[in-house]
Design a protein around this motif. Structure first.
Motif, mmCIF file in Angstrom:
data_model
loop_
_atom_site.group_PDB
_atom_site.id
_atom_site.type_symbol
_atom_site.label_atom_id
_atom_site.label_comp_id
_atom_site.label_asym_id
_atom_site.label_seq_id
_atom_site.Cartn_x
_atom_site.Cartn_y
_atom_site.Cartn_z
ATOM 1 N N VAL A 70 -33.474 -10.551 28.653
ATOM 2 C CA VAL A 70 -33.840 -10.803 29.960
ATOM 3 C C VAL A 70 -33.225 -12.159 30.460
ATOM 4 O O VAL A 70 -33.370 -12.426 31.718
ATOM 5 N N SER A 71 -32.992 -12.966 29.531
ATOM 6 C CA SER A 71 -32.359 -14.338 29.899
ATOM 7 C C SER A 71 -31.497 -14.742 29.013
ATOM 8 O O SER A 71 -31.483 -14.480 27.750
ATOM 9 N N ARG A 72 -30.876 -15.808 29.323
ATOM 10 C CA ARG A 72 -29.895 -16.602 28.306
ATOM 11 C C ARG A 72 -30.572 -17.211 27.332
ATOM 12 O O ARG A 72 -30.174 -17.439 26.065
ATOM 13 N N PHE A 73 -31.786 -17.835 27.901
ATOM 14 C CA PHE A 73 -32.950 -18.683 26.680
ATOM 15 C C PHE A 73 -33.166 -17.787 25.546
ATOM 16 O O PHE A 73 -33.071 -18.103 24.496
ATOM 17 N N ALA A 74 -33.516 -16.507 26.012
ATOM 18 C CA ALA A 74 -34.052 -15.546 25.094
ATOM 19 C C ALA A 74 -32.983 -15.114 24.218
ATOM 20 O O ALA A 74 -33.000 -15.002 22.912
ATOM 21 N N ALA A 75 -31.615 -15.049 24.638
ATOM 22 C CA ALA A 75 -30.534 -14.575 23.610
ATOM 23 C C ALA A 75 -30.196 -15.833 22.708
ATOM 24 O O ALA A 75 -30.084 -15.513 21.435
ATOM 25 N N MET A 76 -30.327 -16.948 23.125
ATOM 26 C CA MET A 76 -30.158 -18.261 22.303
ATOM 27 C C MET A 76 -31.285 -18.224 21.129
ATOM 28 O O MET A 76 -30.921 -18.613 20.105
ATOM 29 N N ARG A 77 -32.578 -17.874 21.621
ATOM 30 C CA ARG A 77 -33.483 -18.003 20.683
ATOM 31 C C ARG A 77 -33.542 -16.907 19.674
ATOM 32 O O ARG A 77 -33.529 -17.324 18.522
ATOM 33 N N PHE A 78 -33.072 -15.577 20.064
ATOM 34 C CA PHE A 78 -32.732 -14.602 19.168
ATOM 35 C C PHE A 78 -31.630 -14.938 18.070
ATOM 36 O O PHE A 78 -31.964 -14.745 16.738
#
Length: 87
Positions: A12-20
């Motif tokens: 849902v967000s670029r931050f979520a992708a980086m966290r993953f």
């Protein structure tokens, strides 16, 4: 030796992708952030291409389902959605 399955997760967000990506790295999984393939949809345009561990899990420990849109596996004719966020 069996071929490792490569999965694609959208977020849902670029931050979520980086966290993953960080969670995958912490678990010792091979992971790469990249643009979402055209045949998949994503709100942020970034996906994670990754190889999960041998324990059969789709997601690394600590992954938040509310940050994910879907998890899919590449097939000869496109992608097979294995999990989709319902909500």
């Amino acid at each position: 030796m069996a071929e490792q399955r490569r999965l694609v997760a959208t977020f849902v967000s670029r931050f979520a992708a980086m966290r993953f990506r960080g969670l995958c790295q912490k678990a010792g999984w091979e992971v790469e952030l990249m643009p979402v393939p055209r045949s998949l949809s994503s709100s942020c345009g970034t996906c994670a291409s990754y190889v999960p561990g041998t324990e059969g899990a789709l997601l690394p420990a600590g992954a938040r389902e509310d940050e994910l849109e879907l998890v899919a596996q590449a097939k000869d004719d496109g992608f097979e959605v294995l999990w989709r966020h319902e909500g």
